[in-house]
Design a protein around this motif. Sequence first.
Motif, PDB file in Angstrom:
ATOM      1  N   ASN A 282      24.207 -46.775  35.093  1.00 49.24           N
ATOM      2  CA  ASN A 282      23.720 -45.528  35.692  1.00 49.24           C
ATOM      3  C   ASN A 282      24.005 -44.320  34.789  1.00 49.24           C
ATOM      4  OD1 ASN A 282      23.453 -47.404  37.707  1.00 49.24           O
ATOM      5  ND2 ASN A 282      24.256 -46.128  39.337  1.00 49.24           N
TER       6      ASN A 282
ATOM      7  N   CYS B 121      20.000 -44.507  41.778  1.00 53.71           N
ATOM      8  CA  CYS B 121      20.883 -45.672  41.756  1.00 53.71           C
ATOM      9  C   CYS B 121      20.451 -46.608  40.642  1.00 53.71           C
ATOM     10  CB  CYS B 121      20.811 -46.373  43.109  1.00 53.71           C
ATOM     11  SG  CYS B 121      19.123 -46.643  43.683  1.00 53.71           S
TER      12      CYS B 121
ATOM     13  N   THR C  50      24.969 -50.052  43.899  1.00 59.69           N
ATOM     14  CA  THR C  50      24.625 -48.654  44.157  1.00 59.69           C
ATOM     15  C   THR C  50      23.323 -48.538  44.945  1.00 59.69           C
ATOM     16  OG1 THR C  50      23.570 -48.442  41.974  1.00 59.69           O
ATOM     17  CG2 THR C  50      25.883 -47.815  42.139  1.00 59.69           C
ATOM     18  N   THR C  51      22.393 -49.452  44.706  1.00 57.19           N
ATOM     19  CA  THR C  51      21.108 -49.382  45.422  1.00 57.19           C
ATOM     20  C   THR C  51      21.272 -49.727  46.907  1.00 57.19           C
ATOM     21  OG1 THR C  51      19.968 -49.883  43.359  1.00 57.19           O
ATOM     22  CG2 THR C  51      18.702 -50.168  45.394  1.00 57.19           C
TER      23      THR C  51
ATOM     24  N   GLN D 111      23.314 -46.937  48.737  1.00 56.77           N
ATOM     25  CA  GLN D 111      22.581 -45.706  49.014  1.00 56.77           C
ATOM     26  C   GLN D 111      21.554 -45.906  50.127  1.00 56.77           C
ATOM     27  OE1 GLN D 111      21.038 -44.113  45.297  1.00 56.77           O
ATOM     28  NE2 GLN D 111      22.881 -42.893  45.042  1.00 56.77           N
TER      29      GLN D 111
ATOM     30  N   VAL E  61      13.907 -43.427  47.107  1.00 56.91           N
ATOM     31  CA  VAL E  61      14.791 -44.039  46.110  1.00 56.91           C
ATOM     32  C   VAL E  61      14.143 -43.946  44.729  1.00 56.91           C
ATOM     33  CG1 VAL E  61      15.854 -46.207  45.366  1.00 56.91           C
ATOM     34  CG2 VAL E  61      15.774 -45.635  47.808  1.00 56.91           C
TER      35      VAL E  61
ATOM     36  N   THR F 177      15.196 -45.806  41.355  1.00 50.81           N
ATOM     37  CA  THR F 177      16.133 -46.669  40.648  1.00 50.81           C
ATOM     38  C   THR F 177      16.136 -46.303  39.165  1.00 50.81           C
ATOM     39  OG1 THR F 177      14.356 -48.299  40.552  1.00 50.81           O
ATOM     40  CG2 THR F 177      16.011 -48.577  42.272  1.00 50.81           C
TER      41      THR F 177
ATOM     42  N   ALA G 133      16.213 -53.325  43.093  1.00 50.75           N
ATOM     43  CA  ALA G 133      15.187 -52.336  42.754  1.00 50.75           C
ATOM     44  C   ALA G 133      13.824 -52.812  43.277  1.00 50.75           C
ATOM     45  CB  ALA G 133      15.136 -52.121  41.245  1.00 50.75           C
TER      46      ALA G 133
ATOM     47  N   ALA H 286      13.845 -52.526  47.037  1.00 49.77           N
ATOM     48  CA  ALA H 286      13.646 -51.133  47.460  1.00 49.77           C
ATOM     49  C   ALA H 286      12.163 -50.777  47.414  1.00 49.77           C
ATOM     50  CB  ALA H 286      14.453 -50.189  46.572  1.00 49.77           C
TER      51      ALA H 286
ATOM     52  N   THR I  74      10.529 -46.668  47.505  1.00 52.55           N
ATOM     53  CA  THR I  74      10.262 -46.025  46.217  1.00 52.55           C
ATOM     54  C   THR I  74       8.759 -45.779  46.107  1.00 52.55           C
ATOM     55  OG1 THR I  74       9.728 -48.000  44.911  1.00 52.55           O
ATOM     56  CG2 THR I  74      12.073 -47.469  45.171  1.00 52.55           C
TER      57      THR I  74
END
Length: 584
Positions: free
Chosen positions: A77, A142, A147-148, A151, A164, A166, A227, A230, A236
Amino acid sequence: MSETIVKVYVNFQAPKNLMPRDLNSKPLRSKTWWTGKEYYNFSRRAWLRSEGFTADVFQDRPVIGICNSWSELNNCNAHLKSVAEAVKRGVWRAGGFPLEFPTISLGEMFMKPTSMLFRNLMSMDVEESIRANPIDGVVLLCGCDKTTPAQIMGAASADIPAIVVTGGPMLSGQWRNRKLGAGTDGRKLFDLYRTGKLTDGELCEIEGGLARSAGHCTVMGTASTMASVAEALGMTLPGCAAIPAPDSRRLTIAELSGQRIVDMVWEDLKPSDIMTREAIENAIAVNMAIGGSTNAVVHLLAIAGRLGIDLKLDEFDRISTRTPCIVNVKPSGEYLMEDLFEAGGVPVVMKEILPLLHADAITANGRTIRENVEGAECWNRDVIRAADNPLSPEGGTVVLTGNLAPRGAVIKQTAASPHLLQHRGPAYVFESYKQMHEVIDSPDLPVTKDTVLVMKGCGPKGAPGFPEWGQIPMPKVLLDQGIHDMVRISDARMSGTSFGTVVLHVAPESAAPGPLAAVETGDEVELDTAGRRLTLHVPQEEIERRMAARPVAPPHYDRGYGWMFLQHVNQADEGCDFDFLRKK
Ligand code: FES
């Protein structure tokens, strides 16, 4: 790929952002901080203006929090500051007021005993940071594994408009003329080093080329999986997951996401509107189609719990059996995330399995999955296979149950050896991770290719924190014979970058206590992947006798966050969230 991106992004950029806004239609949450004649309204404005902002920022501008998990202790990150700057451009452009704030970050490689111990802590940090502050909408930045989900869990609980972004995968690794996938190839090459087939100098060269930039691991490990999940959830913009971290288009999508969140605030499009049961089922299907990490099972169970969606482990298996695995990326396949991006990314994957998805599920750009992916085109059919020419007719992850795992266990069949998926053999038991490490390289370890390695004490409470210890290293005595896989069973997780015939997440864990605690060296254990069964061939009365006689270990913590974790964490089949964080 660029054409695909343009098509998808044009969809996103169409009239939504040009909608006339009735500024009185929705009272902004942040206004309660600024507006009014009380002392605190005045002082909040004054204190914010200490950062040099003009009074204009208080005029009907949604405040967009940029929730940044940037950290130099999290290499994956480490580029998110520049991503945040791109988000800010988009927010300003759309008439919002961006304010960036930090959260704790969870670097997979560095945190001990495991980053998973802190996923719930980060989710609480995210949730309460959002709730406590004058924020109308939030952009979540993230990348690295935990972290993803952390969050998304926090944003689901806070439930104000959220999108989001990523961080994207790092550049493909490189050693001499070989492309390397961080994680997967690193493990394989390190096994060669362990058996003397690589020199110290060669290992040093590999160390310098394995992870060549910021961004998350470049195989379909947990970060790439989450990712993609998400994106499949609709959280996203389409196309976000696979854009490499150093690619300029990562900043482009960040800017567009900043632009979009402002409209999401005016539309009041919240995580609970997007992450419905249908969206969760879409995410499970995409996880199966990409050969995603087994960790996604745990994280999706936790996310569903935050939304009040009653998701059961067997639903993963139901979706897995009907979903082909079509993405040819390591560890299940041959390629890397950069190749997936160039082939068209997650929109192409979703288009390919569209009949299996809830295509009308709404996403962060205000459009449906069907609308988002209908223009996607595949540029490399070897990387993203057609649904009728899959890598595997079933999804990557299989759910097992049986007297050894009454509440379930998982195996990633696409990363396993086909000849071991149906296997019965004698157990060799490690009572702990520490004991395993002490003896695994012993030349006298009494194991053969038919042995089933069983490791205890690695679950949420037992380790503690549910670490990624499940890919028990192959015993050196077998590596020396040229044997590179065997059946391994534990209550641990496994890195999404790992591979092998590895049964994970046995629930209840041995420390709960579950029947895994009763296994002894020499017991017959059977893995029946086709039948979805995991069996300990020991009479039930004997299992119960051993369970009653087992020694009870003292708790790992008697204070602080660790103590709270042990008191409240639930088991793998419920997502390892805290019991008090699930939606009532
Ligand atoms: Fe962060 Fe692999 S170490 S994604």
